[in-house]
Motif scaffolding. Structure first.
Motif, PDB file in Angstrom:
ATOM      1  N   PHE A  14      -4.987   4.100   9.071  1.00 34.78           N
ATOM      2  CA  PHE A  14      -4.561   3.497   7.808  1.00 34.78           C
ATOM      3  C   PHE A  14      -3.141   3.918   7.456  1.00 34.78           C
ATOM      4  CE2 PHE A  14      -3.881   4.012   3.262  1.00 34.78           C
ATOM      5  CZ  PHE A  14      -4.087   2.718   2.799  1.00 34.78           C
ATOM      6  N   GLU A  15      -2.873   5.212   7.532  1.00 29.17           N
ATOM      7  CA  GLU A  15      -1.552   5.722   7.170  1.00 29.17           C
ATOM      8  C   GLU A  15      -0.472   5.129   8.076  1.00 29.17           C
ATOM      9  OE1 GLU A  15      -0.882   7.353   4.602  1.00 29.17           O
ATOM     10  OE2 GLU A  15      -2.713   8.391   3.970  1.00 29.17           O
ATOM     11  N   GLY A  16      -0.764   5.032   9.375  1.00 31.58           N
ATOM     12  CA  GLY A  16       0.217   4.502  10.305  1.00 31.58           C
ATOM     13  C   GLY A  16       0.545   3.048  10.026  1.00 31.58           C
ATOM     14  N   LEU A  17      -0.495   2.233   9.802  1.00 31.91           N
ATOM     15  CA  LEU A  17      -0.258   0.822   9.526  1.00 31.91           C
ATOM     16  C   LEU A  17       0.412   0.630   8.172  1.00 31.91           C
ATOM     17  CD1 LEU A  17      -3.577  -0.808  10.823  1.00 31.91           C
ATOM     18  CD2 LEU A  17      -1.317  -0.828  11.905  1.00 31.91           C
ATOM     19  N   PHE A  18       0.028   1.433   7.194  1.00 36.29           N
ATOM     20  CA  PHE A  18       0.638   1.328   5.871  1.00 36.29           C
ATOM     21  C   PHE A  18       2.140   1.614   5.963  1.00 36.29           C
ATOM     22  CE2 PHE A  18       1.971   2.887   1.735  1.00 36.29           C
ATOM     23  CZ  PHE A  18       1.343   2.021   0.850  1.00 36.29           C
ATOM     24  N   ALA A  19       2.510   2.665   6.684  1.00 36.37           N
ATOM     25  CA  ALA A  19       3.924   3.009   6.824  1.00 36.37           C
ATOM     26  C   ALA A  19       4.671   1.946   7.624  1.00 36.37           C
ATOM     27  CB  ALA A  19       4.058   4.376   7.498  1.00 36.37           C
ATOM     28  N   GLU A  20       4.072   1.480   8.719  1.00 31.64           N
ATOM     29  CA  GLU A  20       4.715   0.483   9.578  1.00 31.64           C
ATOM     30  C   GLU A  20       4.986  -0.819   8.827  1.00 31.64           C
ATOM     31  OE1 GLU A  20       3.571  -2.314  13.429  1.00 31.64           O
ATOM     32  OE2 GLU A  20       2.436  -0.474  13.048  1.00 31.64           O
ATOM     33  N   LEU A  21       3.980  -1.308   8.098  1.00 33.91           N
ATOM     34  CA  LEU A  21       4.120  -2.585   7.421  1.00 33.91           C
ATOM     35  C   LEU A  21       4.972  -2.491   6.156  1.00 33.91           C
ATOM     36  CD1 LEU A  21       0.463  -3.864   7.884  1.00 33.91           C
ATOM     37  CD2 LEU A  21       2.509  -4.746   9.019  1.00 33.91           C
ATOM     38  N   LEU A  27      17.759  -7.355  -1.821  1.00 32.30           N
ATOM     39  CA  LEU A  27      16.437  -6.819  -2.096  1.00 32.30           C
ATOM     40  C   LEU A  27      16.345  -5.371  -1.643  1.00 32.30           C
ATOM     41  CD1 LEU A  27      14.248  -9.862  -1.032  1.00 32.30           C
ATOM     42  CD2 LEU A  27      14.819  -9.142  -3.336  1.00 32.30           C
ATOM     43  N   PRO A  28      15.510  -4.555  -2.292  1.00 31.51           N
ATOM     44  CA  PRO A  28      15.407  -3.138  -1.941  1.00 31.51           C
ATOM     45  C   PRO A  28      14.857  -2.922  -0.551  1.00 31.51           C
ATOM     46  CG  PRO A  28      13.669  -3.770  -3.465  1.00 31.51           C
ATOM     47  CD  PRO A  28      14.605  -4.922  -3.387  1.00 31.51           C
ATOM     48  N   GLN A  29      15.249  -1.820   0.058  1.00 32.57           N
ATOM     49  CA  GLN A  29      14.820  -1.477   1.406  1.00 32.57           C
ATOM     50  C   GLN A  29      13.935  -0.236   1.372  1.00 32.57           C
ATOM     51  OE1 GLN A  29      15.627  -3.085   4.254  1.00 32.57           O
ATOM     52  NE2 GLN A  29      16.919  -4.635   3.315  1.00 32.57           N
ATOM     53  N   GLY A  30      13.098  -0.064   2.405  1.00 35.53           N
ATOM     54  CA  GLY A  30      12.333   1.171   2.548  1.00 35.53           C
ATOM     55  C   GLY A  30      10.959   1.096   1.946  1.00 35.53           C
ATOM     56  N   ALA A  31      10.045   1.909   2.504  1.00 39.70           N
ATOM     57  CA  ALA A  31       8.658   1.877   2.069  1.00 39.70           C
ATOM     58  C   ALA A  31       8.505   2.216   0.592  1.00 39.70           C
ATOM     59  CB  ALA A  31       7.835   2.850   2.924  1.00 39.70           C
ATOM     60  N   GLU A  32       9.381   3.113   0.076  1.00 40.16           N
ATOM     61  CA  GLU A  32       9.235   3.514  -1.314  1.00 40.16           C
ATOM     62  C   GLU A  32       9.603   2.387  -2.272  1.00 40.16           C
ATOM     63  OE1 GLU A  32      13.456   4.230  -0.140  1.00 40.16           O
ATOM     64  OE2 GLU A  32      11.479   4.550   0.759  1.00 40.16           O
ATOM     65  N   LYS A  33      10.274   1.348  -1.782  1.00 38.03           N
ATOM     66  CA  LYS A  33      10.650   0.212  -2.613  1.00 38.03           C
ATOM     67  C   LYS A  33       9.691  -0.962  -2.477  1.00 38.03           C
ATOM     68  CE  LYS A  33      14.453   2.178  -4.067  1.00 38.03           C
ATOM     69  NZ  LYS A  33      14.608   2.593  -5.486  1.00 38.03           N
ATOM     70  N   THR A  34       8.739  -0.856  -1.594  1.00 36.98           N
ATOM     71  CA  THR A  34       7.809  -1.958  -1.363  1.00 36.98           C
ATOM     72  C   THR A  34       6.818  -2.060  -2.517  1.00 36.98           C
ATOM     73  OG1 THR A  34       7.969  -1.606   1.023  1.00 36.98           O
ATOM     74  CG2 THR A  34       6.124  -2.912   0.242  1.00 36.98           C
ATOM     75  N   HIS A  35       6.615  -3.279  -3.006  1.00 40.80           N
ATOM     76  CA  HIS A  35       5.628  -3.509  -4.056  1.00 40.80           C
ATOM     77  C   HIS A  35       4.285  -3.761  -3.386  1.00 40.80           C
ATOM     78  CE1 HIS A  35       4.589  -4.588  -8.251  1.00 40.80           C
ATOM     79  NE2 HIS A  35       3.673  -5.357  -7.667  1.00 40.80           N
ATOM     80  N   ILE A  36       3.321  -2.924  -3.682  1.00 36.11           N
ATOM     81  CA  ILE A  36       2.014  -2.986  -3.027  1.00 36.11           C
ATOM     82  C   ILE A  36       1.054  -3.814  -3.877  1.00 36.11           C
ATOM     83  CG2 ILE A  36       0.138  -1.666  -1.988  1.00 36.11           C
ATOM     84  CD1 ILE A  36       2.919  -1.119  -0.785  1.00 36.11           C
ATOM     85  N   ILE A  37       0.537  -4.896  -3.293  1.00 36.33           N
ATOM     86  CA  ILE A  37      -0.436  -5.755  -3.965  1.00 36.33           C
ATOM     87  C   ILE A  37      -1.767  -5.605  -3.237  1.00 36.33           C
ATOM     88  CG2 ILE A  37      -0.958  -8.090  -4.764  1.00 36.33           C
ATOM     89  CD1 ILE A  37       2.008  -8.777  -4.223  1.00 36.33           C
ATOM     90  N   VAL A  38      -2.763  -5.089  -3.917  1.00 39.13           N
ATOM     91  CA  VAL A  38      -4.065  -4.845  -3.298  1.00 39.13           C
ATOM     92  C   VAL A  38      -5.095  -5.785  -3.908  1.00 39.13           C
ATOM     93  CG1 VAL A  38      -5.898  -3.171  -2.887  1.00 39.13           C
ATOM     94  CG2 VAL A  38      -3.502  -2.434  -2.844  1.00 39.13           C
ATOM     95  N   PHE A  39      -5.765  -6.554  -3.057  1.00 37.57           N
ATOM     96  CA  PHE A  39      -6.868  -7.412  -3.491  1.00 37.57           C
ATOM     97  C   PHE A  39      -8.161  -6.658  -3.212  1.00 37.57           C
ATOM     98  CE2 PHE A  39      -3.460 -10.353  -3.321  1.00 37.57           C
ATOM     99  CZ  PHE A  39      -3.783 -11.376  -4.197  1.00 37.57           C
ATOM    100  N   ALA A  40      -8.892  -6.332  -4.265  1.00 35.97           N
ATOM    101  CA  ALA A  40     -10.074  -5.481  -4.108  1.00 35.97           C
ATOM    102  C   ALA A  40     -11.193  -5.947  -5.024  1.00 35.97           C
ATOM    103  CB  ALA A  40      -9.720  -4.029  -4.415  1.00 35.97           C
ATOM    104  N   ASN A  41     -12.369  -6.022  -4.454  1.00 36.36           N
ATOM    105  CA  ASN A  41     -13.577  -6.362  -5.188  1.00 36.36           C
ATOM    106  C   ASN A  41     -14.741  -5.980  -4.290  1.00 36.36           C
ATOM    107  OD1 ASN A  41     -15.816  -7.568  -6.410  1.00 36.36           O
ATOM    108  ND2 ASN A  41     -14.620  -9.264  -7.224  1.00 36.36           N
ATOM    109  N   GLU A  42     -15.657  -5.176  -4.777  1.00 35.78           N
ATOM    110  CA  GLU A  42     -16.768  -4.733  -3.946  1.00 35.78           C
ATOM    111  C   GLU A  42     -17.846  -5.795  -3.792  1.00 35.78           C
ATOM    112  OE1 GLU A  42     -18.253  -0.935  -5.064  1.00 35.78           O
ATOM    113  OE2 GLU A  42     -16.298   0.036  -4.948  1.00 35.78           O
TER     114      GLU A  42
END
Length: 284
Positions: free
Chosen positions: A105-112, A20-35
């Motif tokens: 936000f940026e720190g947690l996004f990069a860390e995770l 599987l790909p490594q690194g933040a740039e390879k992470t597939h981001i799934i966002v659940f959003a609804n106001e």
């Protein structure tokens, strides 16, 4: 094994994980959003995260709703169940944002994102600046909605007599602008998925009308419509123990209705069409 993290890679599955790909740039981001709240957003997000982890994918979760923290508490409950029972459950690593600063936000996004195949982000059921920051980075943007025109109003308006779509609503316009910004930034697209939760198990006139309106609006603003999780008491009962429909093998079968719920989850995961190695298959 790091605390709060199980990658579930054993035997032949481990070879798949190595590929599987490594690194933040390879992470597939799934966002659940609804106001709009009350759409089953957090429950669906947790089930998707656990389903991916059960396949052997490396999954991390970020809860941006620092007030309710439903996703975070769900996974904390899961960790406590694991400690209390000694059961070996898959638990994605997870953090909750403070809802205060972009730096947090940026720190947690990069860390995770680091080392993760998927980062599942749960956002508040309200307009939130960090939810917008997450949405613009999404590869897959999931908007759960209940099967009613009350929820439909968030994304589109209909004629009161014909129920034909008259125009997109503010949220559709927001996502449209978000997708344009993403395309301008890096040339990529956001796969916007409207997920119909709490579908009734008996065909009804309202259900058909909502379905027709969604099909009309999807053609205008460019989202996909897929079925989500039905209206079942079991989803609410699982929360205190942090369990999902995939855990019945460890905790005993839960009846025919729950077998049907597991099938709903499988169908939802297939319809999401997330990128994943073919060697990793969902636990039966």
């Amino acid at each position: 094994m790091r605390a709060g993290l199980l990658w579930v890679c054993t035997g032949s599955i481990n070879r798949g994980c190595d590929e599987l790909p490594q690194g933040a740039e390879k992470t597939h981001i799934i966002v659940f959003a609804n106001e709009k709240g009350g759409t089953g957003k957090s429950t669906t997000a947790v089930h998707v995260a656990i389903a991916l982890a059960a396949k052997g994918a490396r999954v991390a979760c970020l809860d941006l709703d620092h007030r309710q923290r439903t996703m975070g508490r769900y996974l904390d409950n899961r960790a406590e169940t694991m400690r209390r029972t000694g059961r070996d459950l898959v638990i994605p690593r997870h953090k909750t944002g403070d809802g205060k600063t972009a730096e947090n936000f940026e720190g947690l996004f990069a860390e995770l994102s680091e080392g993760a195949d998927f980062l599942v982000i749960d956002t508040p059921g309200r307009d939130d600046p960090f939810a917008r920051m997450a949405a613009v980075r999404a590869n897959t943007l999931v908007t759960p909605m209940n099967d009613s025109f009350v929820d439909f109003d968030l994304i589109g308006q209909v004629h009161p007599e014909t129920f034909k779509v008259t125009r997109p609503s503010f949220y559709s316009e927001l996502i449209w602008e978000t997708r344009k910004a993403r395309a301008k930034e890096d040339g990529s697209t956001i796969d916007w998925v409207v997920l119909r939760n709490r579908l009734q198990h008996i065909e009804a006139r309202n259900m058909r009308r909502v379905s027709e309106a969604l099909d009309q609006l999807a053609k205008r603003v460019g989202f996909r419509v897929i079925p989500g999780l039905g209206e079942r008491v079991i989803y609410r009962e699982l929360f205190p123990a942090g369990l999902t429909m995939l855990d019945s093998r460890d905790f005993g079968e839960m009846g025919l209705a729950h077998v049907a719920a597991r099938q709903e989850l499988r169908e939802m995961m297939a319809a999401l069409a997330l990128p994943e190695p073919a060697a990793l298959t969902l636990v039966a």
